[in-house]
Design a protein around this motif. Structure first.
Motif, PDB file in Angstrom:
ATOM      1  N   CYS A 139       0.862  -1.190   0.000  1.00 55.43           N
ATOM      2  CA  CYS A 139       0.000   0.000   0.000  1.00 55.43           C
ATOM      3  C   CYS A 139       0.896   1.237   0.000  1.00 55.43           C
ATOM      4  N   THR A 154      -8.298  -3.533  -2.670  1.00 51.41           N
ATOM      5  CA  THR A 154      -9.436  -3.402  -1.754  1.00 51.41           C
ATOM      6  C   THR A 154      -9.027  -2.596  -0.522  1.00 51.41           C
ATOM      7  N   HIS A 155      -7.832  -2.873  -0.009  1.00 54.51           N
ATOM      8  CA  HIS A 155      -7.317  -2.145   1.155  1.00 54.51           C
ATOM      9  C   HIS A 155      -7.180  -0.656   0.857  1.00 54.51           C
ATOM     10  N   THR A 158      -9.930   1.691   1.680  1.00 58.61           N
ATOM     11  CA  THR A 158     -10.158   2.110   3.075  1.00 58.61           C
ATOM     12  C   THR A 158      -9.579   3.497   3.324  1.00 58.61           C
ATOM     13  N   HIS A 159      -8.551   3.862   2.549  1.00 62.10           N
ATOM     14  CA  HIS A 159      -7.961   5.205   2.681  1.00 62.10           C
ATOM     15  C   HIS A 159      -8.808   6.250   1.960  1.00 62.10           C
ATOM     16  N   ASN A 161     -12.017   5.734   1.192  1.00 60.85           N
ATOM     17  CA  ASN A 161     -13.406   5.514   1.630  1.00 60.85           C
ATOM     18  C   ASN A 161     -14.365   5.381   0.441  1.00 60.85           C
ATOM     19  N   LYS A 163     -16.642   3.548  -2.235  1.00 59.02           N
ATOM     20  CA  LYS A 163     -17.491   2.354  -2.336  1.00 59.02           C
ATOM     21  C   LYS A 163     -18.223   2.452  -3.676  1.00 59.02           C
ATOM     22  N   ARG A 175     -17.309  -1.805  -1.304  1.00 60.13           N
ATOM     23  CA  ARG A 175     -15.996  -1.600  -1.928  1.00 60.13           C
ATOM     24  C   ARG A 175     -15.725  -2.633  -3.018  1.00 60.13           C
ATOM     25  N   HIS A 249      -9.024  -1.438  16.424  1.00 65.65           N
ATOM     26  CA  HIS A 249     -10.171  -0.663  15.924  1.00 65.65           C
ATOM     27  C   HIS A 249     -10.662   0.308  17.005  1.00 65.65           C
ATOM     28  N   LEU A 261     -13.409  -5.473  14.111  1.00 60.17           N
ATOM     29  CA  LEU A 261     -14.121  -4.406  13.409  1.00 60.17           C
ATOM     30  C   LEU A 261     -15.624  -4.543  13.599  1.00 60.17           C
TER      31      LEU A 261
END
Length: 487
Positions: A139, A154-155, A158-159, A161, A163, A175, A249, A261
């Motif tokens: 990443c 996919t990861h 998350t940065h 956000n 979808k 996502r 989390h 999570l």
């Protein structure tokens, strides 16, 4: 027959081409050799990162025109390839070929290390990274590494956000396309996967596979620290956080931390007070789907889980496990202050409040405070005068289910609790505990004013009225006030 190309056979092939005087194309970056100029040019695009072919619909770019053609099927939604056995249709011929192996149960690709077999060569290659522990994809934001490029992509979402996949029915966003596909089954209510043993049906093949382990009692994943075994690798990963005490989390609102999570998401409902799941029978709403599922069992009176010792039945498997401790007399959870032991961890947490004197839950009507939320709910019934639990024999009503159960003993005349000293029997465990004080002569309850001691808390409360001069009970005949109800 499947033949794997080794580095030796590949070197031999290259040498033969040189001897045959065939023109070769060598990449100057990675020294890979190609027979055809077309393949060589396509390969070079990997190094230059050029993607000359663009989709006119979504503007996504590709290195090769064939990849663009394959991609276009997503937009046209064509599925020209059909399985002759189950008639399922596919967009790509290669996907159909892989699907056909599910009918023949063929797995031609085998891992040389652990001998696990796979249908697709790509799956074997991914699996091999487990043994080599390689994580070639990184990443760019947090430098976390991944064994698969898909996991890395996919990861990355998350940065950002992002979808990008949306459900057309409820507009929920995801996502990953696979997550959207799984979600769609909620709306279609299809459960195509069936257990051959108990005929229970499942929406997802992965859930069926996990379910099958309940029949075989297989637990292939073991903790190296305490040797506890699990049916799922995910459960082992979560369990390992107990040993490391990691809680990665964090809640952004109250900064409380969680190891999972899922637990953080459930916790967030405390702040948002969202209750998406509604009971069709009584209209009660719940924050969790699982809570609604167990609630519905109250209406159906379902108790699918049974104790193997006394055959008592329960709604939840966790309740059976807790109940089993009454037979083994195990109390694995201990208070660090007074060393009192408990069957459940939740009981220890509640007990700890007696040492800290914390009462975090408050009644909104009279502002009285309580250690437990359940105590507040029960207390609220005193304001509403509700008594939801009714005796089927005499129709007397009670505020709590526990009080109803205690009352039922008056009809059955059961006295299951016996004194070990004088063999006197009692209907309630609390009565036995109070009775035991007559043998030990203990008086644990002390008046803070005059230091007088009492064996029962109720007696202390009545005694306190002599100091405050309270007389809450009035005679209906002569209207005289008294501190005691019986006078």
């Amino acid at each position: 027959m499947f033949v794997r190309k080794t580095s030796a056979t590949m070197d031999f092939s290259k040498n033969m081409l040189i001897h045959n005087n065939q023109k070769l194309y060598r990449c100057e970056v990675c020294e890979k050799i190609f027979r055809r100029s077309g393949n060589f040019k396509a390969h070079m695009l990997i190094h230059t990162k050029e993607k000359p072919h663009q989709c006119d619909v979504c503007e996504k770019r590709f290195r090769q025109s064939q990849n663009l053609k394959t991609h276009m099927i997503i937009h046209t939604k064509e599925k020209p390839h059909r399985c002759d056995i189950c008639e399922k249709k596919f967009a790509y011929r290669q996907v159909l070929k892989t699907h056909m192996l599910t009918h023949t149960n063929e797995k031609p690709h085998r891992c040389d290390i652990c001998e696990k077999k796979f249908r697709v060569l790509g799956e074997l290659k991914k699996h091999m990274l487990i043994h080599t522990k390689q994580k070639p994809y990184r990443c760019d934001v947090c430098e976390k590494r991944f064994s698969q490029i898909g996991s890395c992509k996919t990861h990355m979402l998350t940065h950002t956000n992002e979808k990008s996949h949306r459900c057309d029915v409820c507009e929920k966003r995801f996502r990953r396309r696979e997550h959207l596909k799984k979600h769609m089954i909620i709306h279609t209510k299809k459960k195509p996967h069936r257990c051959d043993i108990c005929e229970k049906r499942f929406a997802h093949i992965g859930v069926l596979k996990r379910h099958m382990l309940t029949h075989t009692n297989e637990k292939p994943h073991r903790c190296d620290v305490c040797e506890k075994r699990f049916t799922r690798s995910e459960s082992l990963k979560i369990h390992l956080l107990i040993h490391t005490n990691e809680k990665p989390h964090r809640c952004d609102l109250c900064e409380k931390r969680f190891s999972q999570l899922g637990n953080l998401k459930l916790h967030m409902l405390v702040h948002t007070k969202e209750k998406r799941f509604r009971c069709d029978i009584c209209g009660k709403r719940f924050g969790r789907g699982a809570a609604l599922k167990y609630h519905k069992m109250i209406h159906t009176n379902e108790k699918p889980h049974q104790c193997v010792v006394c055959e008592k039945r329960f709604r939840q498997i966790a309740s059976v496990k807790t109940h089993m401790l009454t037979h083994t007399n195990e109390k694995p959870h201990q208070c660090v202050v007074c060393e009192k032991r408990f069957c459940q961890l939740a009981s220890v947490k509640t007990h700890m409040l007696t040492h800290t004197n914390e009462k975090p839950h408050q009644c909104v009507v009279c502002e009285k405070r309580f250690c437990q939320l359940a105590s507040v709910k029960t207390h609220m019934l005193t304001h509403t005068n509700e008594k939801p639990h009714q005796c089927v024999v005499c129709e007397k009503r009670f505020r709590t289910l526990g009080n109803l159960k205690n009352h039922m003993l008056t009809h059955t005349n059961e006295k299951p609790h016996q004194c070990d000293v004088c063999e006197k029997r009692f209907g309630l465990l609390a009565r036995l505990k109070t009775h035991m004080l007559t043998h030990t002569n203990e008086k644990p309850h002390r008046c803070v004013v005059c230091v007088k001691k009492f064996s029962q808390l109720g007696n202390l409360k009545r005694h306190m009225m002599t100091h405050t001069n309270e007389k809450p009970h009035r005679c209906v005949v002569c209207e005289k006030d008294s501190a005691n109800l019986g006078i």
